[in-house]
Scaffold this motif. Sequence first.
Motif, PDB file in Angstrom:
ATOM      1  N   ALA A 231       0.808  -1.212   0.000  1.00 55.40           N
ATOM      2  CA  ALA A 231       0.000   0.000   0.000  1.00 55.40           C
ATOM      3  C   ALA A 231       0.843   1.264   0.000  1.00 55.40           C
ATOM      4  O   ALA A 231       0.504   2.240  -0.647  1.00 55.40           O
ATOM      5  CB  ALA A 231      -0.940  -0.009   1.207  1.00 55.40           C
ATOM      6  N   GLU A 232       1.956   1.249   0.752  1.00 52.50           N
ATOM      7  CA  GLU A 232       2.712   2.487   0.877  1.00 52.50           C
ATOM      8  C   GLU A 232       3.478   2.822  -0.401  1.00 52.50           C
ATOM      9  O   GLU A 232       3.958   3.922  -0.562  1.00 52.50           O
ATOM     10  CB  GLU A 232       3.685   2.389   2.069  1.00 52.50           C
ATOM     11  N   ARG A 233       3.591   1.888  -1.323  1.00 55.68           N
ATOM     12  CA  ARG A 233       4.363   2.141  -2.545  1.00 55.68           C
ATOM     13  C   ARG A 233       3.470   2.566  -3.702  1.00 55.68           C
ATOM     14  O   ARG A 233       3.866   3.360  -4.534  1.00 55.68           O
ATOM     15  CB  ARG A 233       5.135   0.868  -2.934  1.00 55.68           C
ATOM     16  N   LEU A 234       2.250   2.032  -3.749  1.00 58.57           N
ATOM     17  CA  LEU A 234       1.383   2.268  -4.884  1.00 58.57           C
ATOM     18  C   LEU A 234       0.438   3.441  -4.631  1.00 58.57           C
ATOM     19  O   LEU A 234      -0.296   3.449  -3.648  1.00 58.57           O
ATOM     20  CB  LEU A 234       0.552   1.017  -5.187  1.00 58.57           C
ATOM     21  N   VAL A 235       0.456   4.411  -5.533  1.00 60.29           N
ATOM     22  CA  VAL A 235      -0.471   5.538  -5.428  1.00 60.29           C
ATOM     23  C   VAL A 235      -1.901   5.025  -5.559  1.00 60.29           C
ATOM     24  O   VAL A 235      -2.810   5.480  -4.857  1.00 60.29           O
ATOM     25  CB  VAL A 235      -0.165   6.590  -6.514  1.00 60.29           C
ATOM     26  N   SER A 236      -2.113   4.053  -6.455  1.00 60.37           N
ATOM     27  CA  SER A 236      -3.456   3.516  -6.662  1.00 60.37           C
ATOM     28  C   SER A 236      -4.016   2.906  -5.383  1.00 60.37           C
ATOM     29  O   SER A 236      -5.213   3.031  -5.098  1.00 60.37           O
ATOM     30  CB  SER A 236      -3.446   2.470  -7.777  1.00 60.37           C
ATOM     31  N   GLN A 237      -3.164   2.267  -4.596  1.00 59.51           N
ATOM     32  CA  GLN A 237      -3.638   1.677  -3.345  1.00 59.51           C
ATOM     33  C   GLN A 237      -3.982   2.760  -2.332  1.00 59.51           C
ATOM     34  O   GLN A 237      -4.943   2.638  -1.575  1.00 59.51           O
ATOM     35  CB  GLN A 237      -2.585   0.733  -2.780  1.00 59.51           C
ATOM     36  N   ARG A 238      -3.221   3.841  -2.330  1.00 60.28           N
ATOM     37  CA  ARG A 238      -3.525   4.956  -1.427  1.00 60.28           C
ATOM     38  C   ARG A 238      -4.852   5.599  -1.805  1.00 60.28           C
ATOM     39  O   ARG A 238      -5.636   5.993  -0.929  1.00 60.28           O
ATOM     40  CB  ARG A 238      -2.394   5.982  -1.458  1.00 60.28           C
ATOM     41  N   VAL A 239      -5.120   5.703  -3.102  1.00 58.33           N
ATOM     42  CA  VAL A 239      -6.405   6.229  -3.554  1.00 58.33           C
ATOM     43  C   VAL A 239      -7.529   5.301  -3.103  1.00 58.33           C
ATOM     44  O   VAL A 239      -8.571   5.746  -2.601  1.00 58.33           O
ATOM     45  CB  VAL A 239      -6.419   6.380  -5.093  1.00 58.33           C
ATOM     46  N   ARG A 240      -7.310   4.008  -3.265  1.00 56.86           N
ATOM     47  CA  ARG A 240      -8.326   3.033  -2.862  1.00 56.86           C
ATOM     48  C   ARG A 240      -8.628   3.140  -1.367  1.00 56.86           C
ATOM     49  O   ARG A 240      -9.788   3.111  -0.956  1.00 56.86           O
ATOM     50  CB  ARG A 240      -7.848   1.620  -3.216  1.00 56.86           C
ATOM     51  N   GLU A 241      -7.587   3.265  -0.563  1.00 52.25           N
ATOM     52  CA  GLU A 241      -7.786   3.361   0.882  1.00 52.25           C
ATOM     53  C   GLU A 241      -8.552   4.624   1.250  1.00 52.25           C
ATOM     54  O   GLU A 241      -9.394   4.608   2.150  1.00 52.25           O
ATOM     55  CB  GLU A 241      -6.434   3.333   1.592  1.00 52.25           C
ATOM     56  N   THR A 242      -8.260   5.719   0.559  1.00 49.67           N
ATOM     57  CA  THR A 242      -8.977   6.969   0.815  1.00 49.67           C
ATOM     58  C   THR A 242     -10.452   6.827   0.466  1.00 49.67           C
ATOM     59  O   THR A 242     -11.332   7.249   1.230  1.00 49.67           O
ATOM     60  CB  THR A 242      -8.351   8.121   0.004  1.00 49.67           C
TER      61      THR A 242
END
Length: 335
Positions: A231-242
């Motif tokens: 999660a901490e590496r992928l921008v897409s995962q950060r967007v998903r978490e938000t």
Amino acid sequence: MTASSSTTVPISFVANLLAGTTLPPARQTALVHQAGIAPALLGAETARVTTDQFATLYRLLARELDDELPGMFSRPVRAGAFKFLCLSLLESANLQTALFRFTRFFHLVLDDFAIDLSRQDGLVRMALIPQTSAAVGNTFGQEIMLKLIHGVASWLTGHRMALARVDCAYPRPRHASEYVFLYPGPVHFDQERSALYFEASALATPIRQDRKSLGTFLSKAPGGWLFVSFAERLVSQRVRETLEKHLGTPVCVETVARSLHTSVRSLTRHLAAEGCTFQSIKDELRRDVAIQRLTQSQTPIAVIGTEVGFDDPTTFHRAFKKWTGSTPAAYRLRR
């Protein structure tokens, strides 16, 4: 260090897992049902299951077959082998020694592939060397072995190991888009050997686990090593978490960009580099959460639709069938 329970994987993962077994169809169906997967989904090409469902089915098959890599290779890896592997790795001074012991262990228990540890151009390569003609075409076995190497290395060092490169000795599969969550590094298909490449400096990393943490790791297998989150590496995962924090309420790309302290233009560019868009992430999140709630609760389908952001049940049904090829009702396990 495991993936979010709301994530899903293609039904092809389940089909590939079952394909290597010699169990009669009726027994396979029973185990699929026991794992919480509606058996009817096996015939739906675009269906998906949660990572928890896949991991549960994996454990059931491993126990049924007495094979910790169930049906994937020419001879079984008997129950307890993985524990003995990890115990031997815990005694290593650093990752280099652990990876070497990993190759030696599988030399003893695996006939299909040898695992070659070498240095190339400042990188360390862990390559799968086929030992039989059947091994060459065993795509699923290669995917699982690469993930096992990476997952165990990540657990041993206590952090998510970055990969300089991932080579796959097979054509690009239909589910290749899932690789961004499986392998934290650039993936190349149609290569001579399937291999993982680590930065050479990573080999000096000390082993940070012990026998106490091993019990937890084994209890979560294969989820602990197969579905490792980056999660901490992928921008897409950060967007998903938000988006997941505000599930059920309208959230625009501008709002997400502000919460990530970036501009919409910059966010869009980063997502494009990872092969996705803001809308595709939103749709995948709603799809995955809906599947999770359909399979793990008795909440009415219309309510689930509302919870993932659809005011109109018909619109939810239409979107869900577009995402998965099946209706929401197909995911409800008939007991």
